[in-house]
Design a protein around this motif. Structure first.
Motif, PDB file in Angstrom:
ATOM      1  N   LEU A 195       0.745  -1.290   0.101  1.00  0.00           N
ATOM      2  CA  LEU A 195      -0.085   0.028   0.137  1.00  0.00           C
ATOM      3  C   LEU A 195       0.552   1.309  -0.003  1.00  0.00           C
ATOM      4  O   LEU A 195       0.581   2.287  -0.547  1.00  0.00           O
ATOM      5  CB  LEU A 195      -0.854  -0.044   1.257  1.00  0.00           C
ATOM      6  N   SER A 196       1.942   1.145   0.697  1.00  0.00           N
ATOM      7  CA  SER A 196       2.808   2.567   0.881  1.00  0.00           C
ATOM      8  C   SER A 196       3.996   2.499   0.019  1.00  0.00           C
ATOM      9  O   SER A 196       4.403   3.405  -0.214  1.00  0.00           O
ATOM     10  CB  SER A 196       3.422   2.682   2.205  1.00  0.00           C
ATOM     11  N   GLY A 197       4.535   1.225  -0.553  1.00  0.00           N
ATOM     12  CA  GLY A 197       5.529   1.448  -1.448  1.00  0.00           C
ATOM     13  C   GLY A 197       6.833   1.280  -0.575  1.00  0.00           C
ATOM     14  O   GLY A 197       7.608   1.242  -1.133  1.00  0.00           O
ATOM     15  N   GLY A 198       6.840   1.402   0.564  1.00  0.00           N
ATOM     16  CA  GLY A 198       7.832   1.528   1.493  1.00  0.00           C
ATOM     17  C   GLY A 198       8.788   0.100   1.509  1.00  0.00           C
ATOM     18  O   GLY A 198       8.041  -1.054   1.560  1.00  0.00           O
ATOM     19  N   LYS A 256       2.355 -10.306   9.684  1.00  0.00           N
ATOM     20  CA  LYS A 256       1.887  -9.623  10.437  1.00  0.00           C
ATOM     21  C   LYS A 256       0.791  -8.617  10.295  1.00  0.00           C
ATOM     22  O   LYS A 256       1.228  -7.356  10.995  1.00  0.00           O
ATOM     23  CB  LYS A 256       3.201  -9.032  11.460  1.00  0.00           C
ATOM     24  N   GLY A 257      -0.032  -8.865   9.483  1.00  0.00           N
ATOM     25  CA  GLY A 257      -0.930  -7.764   9.054  1.00  0.00           C
ATOM     26  C   GLY A 257      -0.452  -6.791   8.008  1.00  0.00           C
ATOM     27  O   GLY A 257      -1.037  -6.065   7.540  1.00  0.00           O
ATOM     28  N   ILE A 258       0.635  -6.935   7.378  1.00  0.00           N
ATOM     29  CA  ILE A 258       1.240  -6.231   6.285  1.00  0.00           C
ATOM     30  C   ILE A 258       1.244  -6.747   5.132  1.00  0.00           C
ATOM     31  O   ILE A 258       1.865  -8.020   5.032  1.00  0.00           O
ATOM     32  CB  ILE A 258       2.781  -5.676   6.912  1.00  0.00           C
ATOM     33  N   THR A 259       0.779  -6.341   4.137  1.00  0.00           N
ATOM     34  CA  THR A 259       0.584  -7.023   2.758  1.00  0.00           C
ATOM     35  C   THR A 259       2.117  -6.569   1.987  1.00  0.00           C
ATOM     36  O   THR A 259       2.249  -5.249   1.725  1.00  0.00           O
ATOM     37  CB  THR A 259      -0.386  -6.583   1.929  1.00  0.00           C
ATOM     38  N   LEU A 260       2.707  -7.707   1.655  1.00  0.00           N
ATOM     39  CA  LEU A 260       4.064  -7.563   1.027  1.00  0.00           C
ATOM     40  C   LEU A 260       4.388  -8.029  -0.264  1.00  0.00           C
ATOM     41  O   LEU A 260       3.619  -8.845  -0.480  1.00  0.00           O
ATOM     42  CB  LEU A 260       5.140  -8.138   2.088  1.00  0.00           C
ATOM     43  N   ILE A 261       5.047  -7.289  -1.184  1.00  0.00           N
ATOM     44  CA  ILE A 261       5.183  -7.816  -2.485  1.00  0.00           C
ATOM     45  C   ILE A 261       6.676  -7.822  -2.869  1.00  0.00           C
ATOM     46  O   ILE A 261       7.771  -7.250  -2.060  1.00  0.00           O
ATOM     47  CB  ILE A 261       4.580  -6.985  -3.893  1.00  0.00           C
ATOM     48  N   ASP A 262       7.271  -8.079  -4.177  1.00  0.00           N
ATOM     49  CA  ASP A 262       8.515  -8.099  -4.562  1.00  0.00           C
ATOM     50  C   ASP A 262       9.383  -6.915  -4.001  1.00  0.00           C
ATOM     51  O   ASP A 262       9.159  -5.754  -4.334  1.00  0.00           O
ATOM     52  CB  ASP A 262       8.866  -8.084  -5.903  1.00  0.00           C
TER      53      ASP A 262
END
Length: 286
Positions: free
Chosen positions: A129-132, A161-167
């Protein structure tokens, strides 16, 4: 930096699809030359290689990683099926699924939690969501690797842990600054390069996505290396050039490993560890 402070060497491994086999040849040469790492930082396929290396940072460990790469086939990593492709046009977030990659990691990785590796391993992912950029240093190794390797639209995001992560390559394809923030005082960067000698553009969706991502990785790496020049002790192992293989092609692993090992040995014997220059192969060329 205090000259009396101990040197902490980080191996920093970039992303690059099937070009991850190039890093295996580099690792073989580095280990044979007696170069060791105090920590490993990896993104995408670099997270996969980095995690395996951190589990057994020896010649024997690299040999097992070589054997794994030589046995891989595209279908092992990208198990596409007609139902899955149809689902993509419905409500699925990705064209493929990571079940094949998960099975490989669960079967081959010699530890389950990141903190159980023989040397510290830190994996870079991107918060959707944030791109961080997110650094994963503890917890499930499999989930961290899958998150860092979740190429958008190719593999689904991973929730940790509730954070959606990508590459990780989206935010930080070569986590050079992350390695410095983690306390590394000497960086040895292992890029994968890009297919600079392809005669024709990729024709499939995934091949096109991976080729474009590799170009992004190389260009962003050059910018990041330039930014830290004079502020950090960083050397970059030259990637292969010319390279006329798709990063979606896993059938050339044997050739790429051997080429990379040979070229890295030549680089080391020529004083590469003292060369701060950005390799020509990372710069735009054809």
């Amino acid at each position: 930096m205090d000259k009396t402070s101990p040197v902490r060497t980080a191996f920093v491994l970039a992303g690059g699809g099937s070009f991850g086999s190039i890093q295996v040849g580099m690792l073989r040469a580095l280990v044979a030359h007696g170069v060791t790492a105090d920590l490993v930082v990896g993104t995408s396929v670099g997270a996969i290689n980095g995690a395996y290396f951190a589990g057994d940072p020896t010649a024997a460990g690299v040999a097992r990683l070589e054997a794994l790469w030589r046995s891989l086939r595209r279908r092992d990593v990208f198990p596409l099926s007609l139902p899955r492709i149809c689902a993509f046009f419905a409500r699925s977030p990705a064209l493929g699924d990571a079940s094949g990659l998960r099975r490989i990691i669960e079967r081959e990785l010699p530890y389950r939690e990141l903190e159980a590796a023989a040397i510290p391993i830190h994996i870079c992912a991107t918060e959707l969501l944030s791109g961080g950029s997110v650094c994963l240093s503890t917890g499930s190794a499999v989930d961290a690797i899958l998150a860092s390797s979740a190429v958008p639209a190719v593999f689904p995001p991973v929730n940790i842990k509730g954070i959606t992560l990508i590459d990780g390559a989206i935010a930080n394809n070569t986590p050079i600054t992350m390695a410095i923030e983690l306390g590394a005082t000497r960086l040895i960067v292992l890029p994968t390069g890009f297919a600079c000698a392809l005669q024709n553009p990729p024709t499939s969706t995934i091949a096109s996505a991976l080729h474009a991502l590799n170009l992004l990785i190389a260009h962003q790496m050059v910018r990041e290396l330039a930014l830290i020049a004079g502020r950090a002790n960083a050397v970059t192992v030259p990637p292969l050039c010319p390279l006329a293989v798709s990063p979606y092609d896993f059938s050339r692993a044997d050739q790429l490993i051997e080429r990379a090992a040979k070229s890295t040995i030549a680089w080391l014997e020529g004083g590469g560890l003292d060369d701060r220059a950005i390799p020509h192969a990372l710069l735009p060329h054809g």
